[in-house]
Write a protein that holds these residues in place. Structure first.
Motif, PDB file in Angstrom:
ATOM      1  N   ILE A  66       7.045  -1.860 -16.226  1.00 47.17           N
ATOM      2  CA  ILE A  66       6.305  -1.144 -15.183  1.00 47.17           C
ATOM      3  C   ILE A  66       5.089  -0.435 -15.774  1.00 47.17           C
ATOM      4  O   ILE A  66       3.984  -0.485 -15.218  1.00 47.17           O
ATOM      5  CB  ILE A  66       7.231  -0.138 -14.460  1.00 47.17           C
ATOM      6  N   VAL A  67       5.269   0.220 -16.931  1.00 45.91           N
ATOM      7  CA  VAL A  67       4.159   0.938 -17.574  1.00 45.91           C
ATOM      8  C   VAL A  67       3.044  -0.024 -17.965  1.00 45.91           C
ATOM      9  O   VAL A  67       1.852   0.245 -17.722  1.00 45.91           O
ATOM     10  CB  VAL A  67       4.653   1.732 -18.814  1.00 45.91           C
ATOM     11  N   VAL A  68       3.414  -1.161 -18.571  1.00 47.49           N
ATOM     12  CA  VAL A  68       2.403  -2.154 -18.966  1.00 47.49           C
ATOM     13  C   VAL A  68       1.661  -2.663 -17.736  1.00 47.49           C
ATOM     14  O   VAL A  68       0.426  -2.762 -17.723  1.00 47.49           O
ATOM     15  CB  VAL A  68       3.051  -3.325 -19.736  1.00 47.49           C
ATOM     16  N   GLY A  69       2.406  -2.969 -16.669  1.00 48.84           N
ATOM     17  CA  GLY A  69       1.783  -3.451 -15.437  1.00 48.84           C
ATOM     18  C   GLY A  69       0.829  -2.440 -14.832  1.00 48.84           C
ATOM     19  O   GLY A  69      -0.296  -2.778 -14.432  1.00 48.84           O
ATOM     20  N   LYS A  70       1.252  -1.192 -14.759  1.00 45.29           N
ATOM     21  CA  LYS A  70       0.403  -0.136 -14.197  1.00 45.29           C
ATOM     22  C   LYS A  70      -0.833   0.103 -15.062  1.00 45.29           C
ATOM     23  O   LYS A  70      -1.924   0.381 -14.548  1.00 45.29           O
ATOM     24  CB  LYS A  70       1.202   1.160 -14.054  1.00 45.29           C
ATOM     25  N   SER A  71      -0.659   0.012 -16.373  1.00 45.88           N
ATOM     26  CA  SER A  71      -1.783   0.194 -17.289  1.00 45.88           C
ATOM     27  C   SER A  71      -2.839  -0.879 -17.060  1.00 45.88           C
ATOM     28  O   SER A  71      -4.043  -0.585 -16.972  1.00 45.88           O
ATOM     29  CB  SER A  71      -1.288   0.145 -18.736  1.00 45.88           C
ATOM     30  N   VAL A  72      -2.396  -2.135 -16.965  1.00 41.15           N
ATOM     31  CA  VAL A  72      -3.332  -3.232 -16.727  1.00 41.15           C
ATOM     32  C   VAL A  72      -4.014  -3.060 -15.372  1.00 41.15           C
ATOM     33  O   VAL A  72      -5.225  -3.277 -15.241  1.00 41.15           O
ATOM     34  CB  VAL A  72      -2.600  -4.589 -16.808  1.00 41.15           C
ATOM     35  N   GLU A  73      -3.236  -2.668 -14.369  1.00 46.64           N
ATOM     36  CA  GLU A  73      -3.800  -2.419 -13.037  1.00 46.64           C
ATOM     37  C   GLU A  73      -4.902  -1.361 -13.102  1.00 46.64           C
ATOM     38  O   GLU A  73      -5.976  -1.515 -12.506  1.00 46.64           O
ATOM     39  CB  GLU A  73      -2.686  -1.966 -12.093  1.00 46.64           C
ATOM     40  N   TYR A  74      -4.665  -0.280 -13.848  1.00 52.56           N
ATOM     41  CA  TYR A  74      -5.639   0.805 -13.957  1.00 52.56           C
ATOM     42  C   TYR A  74      -6.932   0.330 -14.610  1.00 52.56           C
ATOM     43  O   TYR A  74      -8.030   0.683 -14.173  1.00 52.56           O
ATOM     44  CB  TYR A  74      -5.031   1.964 -14.763  1.00 52.56           C
ATOM     45  N   TYR A  75      -6.818  -0.488 -15.649  1.00 57.31           N
ATOM     46  CA  TYR A  75      -8.011  -0.898 -16.389  1.00 57.31           C
ATOM     47  C   TYR A  75      -8.725  -2.108 -15.787  1.00 57.31           C
ATOM     48  O   TYR A  75      -9.837  -2.435 -16.214  1.00 57.31           O
ATOM     49  CB  TYR A  75      -7.655  -1.192 -17.847  1.00 57.31           C
ATOM     50  N   THR A  76      -8.116  -2.791 -14.809  1.00 60.68           N
ATOM     51  CA  THR A  76      -8.758  -3.989 -14.253  1.00 60.68           C
ATOM     52  C   THR A  76      -9.048  -3.915 -12.760  1.00 60.68           C
ATOM     53  O   THR A  76      -9.826  -4.725 -12.255  1.00 60.68           O
ATOM     54  CB  THR A  76      -7.891  -5.241 -14.508  1.00 60.68           C
ATOM     55  N   SER A  77      -8.459  -2.976 -12.034  1.00 64.71           N
ATOM     56  CA  SER A  77      -8.680  -2.890 -10.591  1.00 64.71           C
ATOM     57  C   SER A  77      -9.955  -2.112 -10.286  1.00 64.71           C
ATOM     58  O   SER A  77     -10.238  -1.084 -10.913  1.00 64.71           O
ATOM     59  CB  SER A  77      -7.486  -2.214  -9.911  1.00 64.71           C
ATOM     60  N   SER A  78     -10.697  -2.587  -9.295  1.00 60.78           N
ATOM     61  CA  SER A  78     -11.923  -1.891  -8.888  1.00 60.78           C
ATOM     62  C   SER A  78     -11.627  -0.608  -8.114  1.00 60.78           C
ATOM     63  O   SER A  78     -12.550   0.094  -7.708  1.00 60.78           O
ATOM     64  CB  SER A  78     -12.801  -2.811  -8.042  1.00 60.78           C
ATOM     65  N   SER A  79     -10.349  -0.311  -7.931  1.00 59.02           N
ATOM     66  CA  SER A  79      -9.975   0.951  -7.288  1.00 59.02           C
ATOM     67  C   SER A  79     -10.001   2.113  -8.278  1.00 59.02           C
ATOM     68  O   SER A  79      -9.884   3.275  -7.872  1.00 59.02           O
ATOM     69  CB  SER A  79      -8.566   0.845  -6.682  1.00 59.02           C
ATOM     70  N   TYR A  80     -10.128   1.807  -9.564  1.00 57.33           N
ATOM     71  CA  TYR A  80     -10.061   2.849 -10.595  1.00 57.33           C
ATOM     72  C   TYR A  80     -11.347   2.905 -11.413  1.00 57.33           C
ATOM     73  O   TYR A  80     -12.148   1.969 -11.443  1.00 57.33           O
ATOM     74  CB  TYR A  80      -8.849   2.609 -11.505  1.00 57.33           C
ATOM     75  N   ARG A  81     -11.520   4.025 -12.112  1.00 50.67           N
ATOM     76  CA  ARG A  81     -12.770   4.334 -12.779  1.00 50.67           C
ATOM     77  C   ARG A  81     -13.195   3.342 -13.875  1.00 50.67           C
ATOM     78  O   ARG A  81     -14.381   3.013 -13.966  1.00 50.67           O
ATOM     79  CB  ARG A  81     -12.683   5.758 -13.378  1.00 50.67           C
TER      80      ARG A  81
END
Length: 729
Positions: A345-360
């Motif tokens: 879950i942590v790895v998935g959320k981390s990747v989501e944070y660094y690749t989604s245009s919803s985040y900085r």
């Protein structure tokens, strides 16, 4: 008797997964594909995808025949392997290919149906794309667990082999799955990125036409590539990870609990039981996924995450019951399983944070386009490098946590078993997590179908929302695959020790004795069977002061970079041929851009197909030959160093590549949504260049690295008997 019934959860759950996949497939096929133009486009993509896989399987079959003959030589001529090894190897490759093929066929049948449902609502389109992805997820876990279960039944229950011999023999099944996965990932990745780069550079940048525009000769090849690379390739990849985690945990369980009466059998079947529970939980989680019209990217991500978290909660409950019943007094193993789930879950959320245009982070990369191509490339590289910190820290914490909770600081073998079941726990939700990943290329093809069929803007807006979500889920899936590969590879490294011991036993049975290390002579099976980890490391001089270990570490690290370089150059060569072909068609048939002439889509499909088949051979061959040659020259210490070096460098490099590429891709999507000038602006053109640079990183080299890590481990395991008996140094 109760344990035998509990083991039954594994094959029964596998059968239920395959039945659920069939029912989802039937449900999807009842939906209409849309108008005549939509059907024509979808059929062109299907033809291209089937033609590519037929050609790929012909090439792969040659490698499998050669490998099977080599394994037969090890088993029947010099007798350093089990006689079942060649057959287990072939079944692993066959089921891996079958899983990818079924998933790809379903995806190509579902894309136009997703587009057609998008004409009505976002929720209906999401459900079709996600249920189609679920077919791949459930087929992968169903076939994987079924194959593992059947081999356990044949070897242990029917032929009465000991648990140690059974589990060590079953590991060779993983080599077949790994080899097929590498060909699928490398070949599919080269195909899809050659088409994608060619379509983007000439179509978007030079001609200024939109993505998936029917005037672009490479657009059909681009859509075919999404299926052969991100569906068939990803399916074979995670099939191999899934099977490898179960097999390595089972082998470690047989060794870790061998001295405790009645516990060894329970420790061996526990990973299979957890996988079975995971299948049932994933099926229930699939039904939880739904959304509403006009949902934002965060809400769409939340809809998918809700299903995964629901499945994870069910697995935690089921795993506690399984450990409580099978390993009473060792509840720390349950903690290891939970650690694996949490790390995933942590790895998935981390990747989501660094690749989604919803985040900085991705928005910052998009903002770099205001000053041109160079700064957006610098920004993406920097973001990818920084993004490795959280996944690496999570995996490191997971390794220590799983090891400690299973009692590793008291008994190292039990700790390694804890790491093995942590990998199984991480992959236990694969039925649904792979569905979220396979959903991405289906949504991408749906958007392409909408553009080429000239559907209304509101339909394209819905498919664009699903496509952007698919980019994030694909990046998350790649991060998940890479993270699971790290845990699985570490468990396989520990399993390698057991395979070396099995090789020593084969040689004693054949010759009466074996001399290893500094002249140590073993003449009985009992002497070998009682060697513990510390004695093994001392016997073979596996320590950091041994230059053979250090040389192995350097070679393993080098392999990660060399392999990535070879695959990226392969994409470059194939993409150059594609660019030349698209330019030729635009020049010789100027009516194409005016909509008066029809492009020759077939020539571009042929270029990608031929390029992928030709270019995948060298890097894939190196992955097989380097572990064998390293072992023959430097022996067991060299191989241990090689696997450690490949794991350390390959894991971090793969995370960097996947996240940098995903960030560039979604930065482009962010601009296409209307930010920073929108489509056609200078910022958009700069983002297309960044996305083009990232394409081979995130879809070819990066995803292939996690297979490279595991394939080198699997090859080393299968040739362990050869290395221990015939190494030069």
């Amino acid at each position: 008797m109760h344990q035998v019934l509990l083991f039954g959860i594994a094959p029964v759950s596998a059968a239920i997964a395959l039945l659920a996949a069939f029912l989802f497939y039937r449900q999807i096929m009842k939906l209409p594909e849309g108008n005549e133009k939509m059907v024509e486009i979808a059929e062109a993509v299907r033809r291209g995808a089937r033609a590519y896989l037929r050609q790929q399987y012909k090439v792969v079959a040659i490698f499998f025949v050669i490998a099977a003959i080599f394994l037969a030589f090890l088993s029947y001529v010099i007798k350093v392997q089990s006689p079942w090894t060649p057959f287990a190897f072939l079944t692993g490759g066959f089921f891996s290919a079958l899983a990818g093929f079924i998933g790809m066929i379903t995806a190509t049948l579902a894309s136009a149906r997703t587009t057609n449902q998008a004409r009505e609502s976002l929720d209906k389109a999401l459900k079709v794309a996600f249920r189609s992805g679920s077919v791949l997820g459930l087929v992968v876990v169903g076939l994987g667990l079924l194959d593992v279960s059947l081999w356990f039944i044949i070897l242990h229950i029917w032929l009465k082999y000991s648990l140690g011999v059974t589990t060590v023999t079953m590991l060779s099944f993983g080599m077949g799955a790994s080899l097929q996965a590498l060909f699928a990932r490398v070949g599919g990745g080269i195909y899809t990125k050659a088409a994608d780069v060619g379509a983007d550079l000439v179509g978007k940048v030079e001609a200024g036409i939109p993505e998936d525009d029917p005037r672009n000769p490479a657009t059909i090849a681009d859509n075919v590539g999404d299926n052969v690379g991100d569906v068939a390739g990803m399916g074979a990849d995670l099939y191999e990870s899934y099977a490898g985690s179960i097999l390595s945990a089972a082998a470690l369980g047989a060794s870790a609990f061998a001295a405790i009466k009645g516990m060894a059998y329970n420790a061996v079947i526990l990973p299979m039981v957890i996988a079975g529970i995971g299948i049932l939980a994933s099926i229930l989680g699939i039904f939880v996924v739904r959304t509403r019209e006009g949902a934002t990217q965060k809400q769409l991500l939340g809809a998918l995450s809700k299903g995964i978290h629901f499945s994870s909660a069910l697995i935690v409950i089921g795993s506690f019951g399984a450990v409580y019943y099978l390993l009473p007094g060792y509840l720390g193993v349950f903690g290891s399983i939970v650690v694996g789930l949490l790390v995933g879950i942590v790895v998935g959320k981390s990747v989501e944070y660094y690749t989604s245009s919803s985040y900085r982070p991705t928005i910052e990369v998009a903002e770099q386009t205001k000053t041109g191509e160079a700064t957006v490339i610098i920004g993406g590289l920097a973001s990818g490098m920084i993004s490795t910190a959280i996944p690496v820290s999570a995996i490191a914490a997971g390794i220590i946590g799983a090891f400690a909770l299973a009692g590793g600081f008291t008994d190292p073998m039990r700790g390694l078993y804890g790491i093995g079941v942590a990998a199984v726990g991480m992959l236990s939700t694969l039925g649904i997590t792979l569905a979220t990943d396979a959903y991405g290329p289906i949504a991408d093809n749906a958007g392409g179908n909408a553009e080429m069929a000239g559907l209304p803007e509101e339909v394209r807006k819905r498919t664009d929302a699903l496509d952007s979500l698919g980019n994030t889920t694909a990046a998350t899936g790649k991060g998940f695959a890479i993270g699971s590969a790290a845990l699985t590879a570490l468990a396989l490294l520990a399993s390698y020790i057991e395979e070396i011991k099995a090789g020593m036993i084969h040689i004693i049975n054949r010759s009466g004795e074996i001399v290893v290390g500094a002249g140590k002579v073993f003449t009985s099976i009992e002497q070998v069977a009682t060697i513990n980890i510390k004695e093994f490391m001392s016997l073979f001089e596996v320590n950091l002061m041994n230059p053979k270990v250090i040389v192995g570490v350097f070679l393993g690290s080098m392999m990660s970079f060399m392999f990535s370089g070879l695959t990226m150059k392969a994409v470059g060569r194939a993409a150059s041929a594609m660019v030349d072909e698209v330019r030729r068609q635009f020049k010789e048939l100027p009516g194409i851009l005016k909509g008066q002439d029809k492009p020759d889509y077939a020539s571009c499909v042929l270029i990608s197909t031929r390029g992928a088949q030709r270019e995948m051979i060298l890097p894939s061959s190196l992955a097989i030959l380097v572990p064998i040659l390293t072992g023959i020259v430097f022996g067991v210490p060299g191989v241990m160093g090689l696997l450690v070096g490949a794991l350390g460098a390959g894991f971090i490099l793969a995370i960097f590549m996947a996240n940098a590429g995903g960030s560039w891709d979604n930065a482009k999507k962010y601009i296409e949504e209307g930010h920073l000038g929108g489509k056609g602006s200078p910022a958009h053109k700069a983002s297309v260049v960044g996305d083009t640079v990232g394409d081979p990183l995130k879809d070819t080299s990066g995803p292939s690295l996690n297979i490279l890590i595991k394939l080198m481990s699997m090859v080393s395991i299968v040739v362990a008997g050869l290395i221990v008996g015939y190494s030069i140094m």
